[in-house]
Design a protein around this motif. Structure first.
Motif, PDB file in Angstrom:
ATOM      1  N   SER A  85      59.363 -25.758 -30.315  1.00  0.00           N
ATOM      2  CA  SER A  85      58.598 -26.571 -29.379  1.00  0.00           C
ATOM      3  C   SER A  85      57.879 -25.706 -28.342  1.00  0.00           C
ATOM      4  N   THR A  86      56.739 -26.180 -27.903  1.00  0.00           N
ATOM      5  CA  THR A  86      55.971 -25.480 -26.882  1.00  0.00           C
ATOM      6  C   THR A  86      55.823 -26.401 -25.669  1.00  0.00           C
ATOM      7  N   ASP A 138      58.184 -31.317 -28.618  1.00  0.00           N
ATOM      8  CA  ASP A 138      59.102 -32.150 -29.410  1.00  0.00           C
ATOM      9  C   ASP A 138      59.568 -33.373 -28.626  1.00  0.00           C
ATOM     10  N   GLY A 139      59.003 -33.556 -27.432  1.00  0.00           N
ATOM     11  CA  GLY A 139      59.354 -34.718 -26.628  1.00  0.00           C
ATOM     12  C   GLY A 139      60.388 -34.438 -25.557  1.00  0.00           C
ATOM     13  N   ILE A 171      53.442 -37.092 -38.771  1.00  0.00           N
ATOM     14  CA  ILE A 171      53.733 -36.767 -37.377  1.00  0.00           C
ATOM     15  C   ILE A 171      55.238 -36.567 -37.207  1.00  0.00           C
ATOM     16  N   PRO A 172      55.633 -35.474 -36.541  1.00  0.00           N
ATOM     17  CA  PRO A 172      57.076 -35.205 -36.426  1.00  0.00           C
ATOM     18  C   PRO A 172      57.794 -36.095 -35.417  1.00  0.00           C
ATOM     19  N   ASN A 173      57.033 -36.681 -34.503  1.00  0.00           N
ATOM     20  CA  ASN A 173      57.684 -37.409 -33.412  1.00  0.00           C
ATOM     21  C   ASN A 173      57.662 -38.921 -33.616  1.00  0.00           C
ATOM     22  N   VAL A 174      58.179 -39.326 -34.765  1.00  0.00           N
ATOM     23  CA  VAL A 174      58.345 -40.761 -35.014  1.00  0.00           C
ATOM     24  C   VAL A 174      59.751 -41.169 -34.558  1.00  0.00           C
ATOM     25  N   VAL A 175      59.810 -42.260 -33.829  1.00  0.00           N
ATOM     26  CA  VAL A 175      61.103 -42.772 -33.345  1.00  0.00           C
ATOM     27  C   VAL A 175      61.305 -44.178 -33.915  1.00  0.00           C
TER      28      VAL A 175
END
Lengths: 212, 300
Positions: B2-3, B20-21, B156-160
């Motif tokens: 993550s950045t 990454d949230g 998209i990696p940030n699916v919740v």
């Protein structure tokens, strides 16, 4: 400085907020015990002999406590209440046939029953360790190291034998005496050591906790 | 890896948000934010899903918000502020794409929640492809095809996954973990408390409590699994008595605050502010500025 962290998740909620987030790396989360479809936690006991063993998992520690507490109504009730509060179970069943704790380790867990809070910490905090052993042979090398090989910062519950061992170490260290000299001074009367330990158990445990 | 997306100062707090949230908040003494860190924003009351428990009481003919007016209302919010868009079905708003572009250009971190039945909507694909949002929440239903979700999860990696105690079954957490692992993704789940509000008030019956009781005893086995992130709203925290699973130190570190402490709700359809979406007390935009309203929440 206070630091608060929301782990690995954006605020996607459209009706309220992500107020807490638990990731694999989150420390300080208690373990739980399986609750069956009837809302019961079943303690199945086990055989805790005199071998040198370490247990971190809630299931084993709860089973150990179940054997220890099953014949004492107050302790049994305290154990039931703690397990029910953490797991949400409606009852705790004791299925302990053929279970036992070796006499040399039996007093290890007594300290945990001082309050519901200490009992919860002991059973459900994965950093609390149940250690069993004996005084018939040497403490294994690295016995008080954690899995990384470093000194553990865990709050331990010590058996009387372990306390004896560490009292010797502590006296050596505090009095700047050779370990064997301390042993010589103490070992002339084992009964004296045991009585002394009984009297100063709390102080010794506090010292041990500070050191390890 | 993550950045850092953004770091900003808000009163005596410093907030850093990562790609990454992850959000890290630091402060001395007591936190005194001057603006909300995140806002839940309802941009439409239109939705064709017809969920019987919808606490927003959304309907297919529901009104859309004036999004230009909304941009004006939130114009004081600095880059890094999070906005969680919802509805209704936010994808049904005809001005959603230009709104998201303007919000992105301001540096706002916009996230959006859509219903499972709307994940194949082309507008969502465009939004994700153009990276107009950082996180996408999906109100999950086990009755709808998982393959509909797979496409968006791959993009998209940030699916919740949003699951509701009392509506979804706790066993569905297992299904979501397996599904995500099969796709090579972390499984991120948001557990929402059941809202006895809107249609949730009339839908409520004893079966909801039976369902919630299962969550109460079965969810914790999933905590701290590799590749699994489970988060909670304040209502779920209360309904699950979540603090029982935390040491005091961990609670202080991970509990991000009560509703209204760092967050607030905007009903852009009705042009009102509130502490949360279930607050009965609403203040009209014309009567108070956003910052004044938030300041009032903190001191009340």
């Amino acid at each position: 400085m206070t630091t608060q962290t929301r782990n690995n998740v954006f605020e996607t909620n459209s009706s309220s907020t992500h107020s807490i987030s638990i990731a694999a790396s989150s420390g300080g989360i208690y373990e739980t015990l399986p609750v069956d479809g009837n809302g019961s936690v079943i303690l199945t006991g086990g055989c805790f002999g005199w071998g040198w063993c370490k247990y971190h998992d809630a299931q084993t520690k709860a089973n150990y406590c179940g054997i220890y507490a099953c014949n004492c109504a107050d302790k049994r009730r305290m154990l039931e209440e703690v397990i029910e509060e953490v797991t949400g179970a409606t009852e705790v069943l004791f299925n302990l046939s053929d279970s036992y704790i070796d006499h040399q380790s039996h007093d290890v867990v007594g300290k945990a029953f001082e309050s519901k809070e200490t009992l919860k910490e002991f059973i459900f905090n994965p950093k609390s360790v149940l250690r069993t052993g004996n005084d018939n042979d040497e403490t294994p090398d690295g016995w008080y190291d954690n899995d990384d090989g470093n000194k553990d910062d865990t709050t331990y519950l010590f058996s009387r034998q372990q306390i004896t061992e560490h009292l010797v170490t502590l006296l050596s260290w505090a009095k700047k005496l050779n370990r064997n000299d301390v042993l010589d001074k103490l070992s002339f009367d084992d009964q004296y050591i045991v009585e002394d330990i009984d009297r100063y158990t709390d102080d010794i445990i506090e010292l041990l906790n500070r050191r390890y | 890896m993550s950045t850092v997306l953004n770091t900003y100062t808000n009163g005596n707090t410093t907030v850093t948000i990562y790609s990454d949230g992850t959000k890290v908040r630091q402060y001395e003494d007591s936190p005194c934010p001057v603006h909300p860190e995140s806002m839940d924003v309802k941009i439409t009351n239109a939705c064709d899903a017809g969920c019987a428990y919808c606490h927003e009481k959304s309907v297919p003919s529901g009104k859309h918000a004036d999004l230009d007016k909304l941009l004006e209302i939130i114009s004081n919010m600095p880059a890094g502020t999070e906005i969680a868009l919802g509805g209704g079905n936010p994808l049904s708003h005809p001005e959603i794409l230009p709104f998201l572009r303007k919000a992105r250009d301001r540096g706002l971190i916009v996230n959006m929640t859509v219903n499972h039945r709307h994940v194949t909507n082309e507008t969502l694909t465009t939004i994700v492809q153009q990276r107009l949002v950082h996180g996408v929440g999906i109100s999950y239903s086990s009755k709808l095809p998982m393959m509909d979700i797979a496409t968006i999860v791959r993009m998209i990696p940030n699916v919740v996954f949003h699951v509701i105690m009392g509506i979804n079954d706790v066993s569905e957490v297992d299904d979501l973990i397996t599904f995500s692992r099969d796709l090579g993704r972390d499984c991120k789940i948001l557990v929402l408390g059941y809202k006895q509000y809107g249609r949730g008030l009339t839908f409520y019956d004893e079966s909801i409590e039976v369902n919630k009781a299962k969550w109460y005893t079965q969810l914790a086995k999933h905590f701290r699994k590799d590749g699994v992130v489970i988060s909670f709203d304040n209502l779920a925290i209360k309904q699950l008595k979540l603090q029982r699973y935390f040491t005091n130190d961990a609670w202080s570190k991970f509990y991000m605050g009560d509703d209204g402490q760092f967050t607030m709700y905007i009903d852009a359809v009705e042009q009102t502010f509130a502490k949360s979406s279930t607050s009965n007390e609403r203040v009209r935009w014309e009567d108070k500025s956003l910052l004044d309203f938030f300041g009032g929440l903190r001191t009340s």
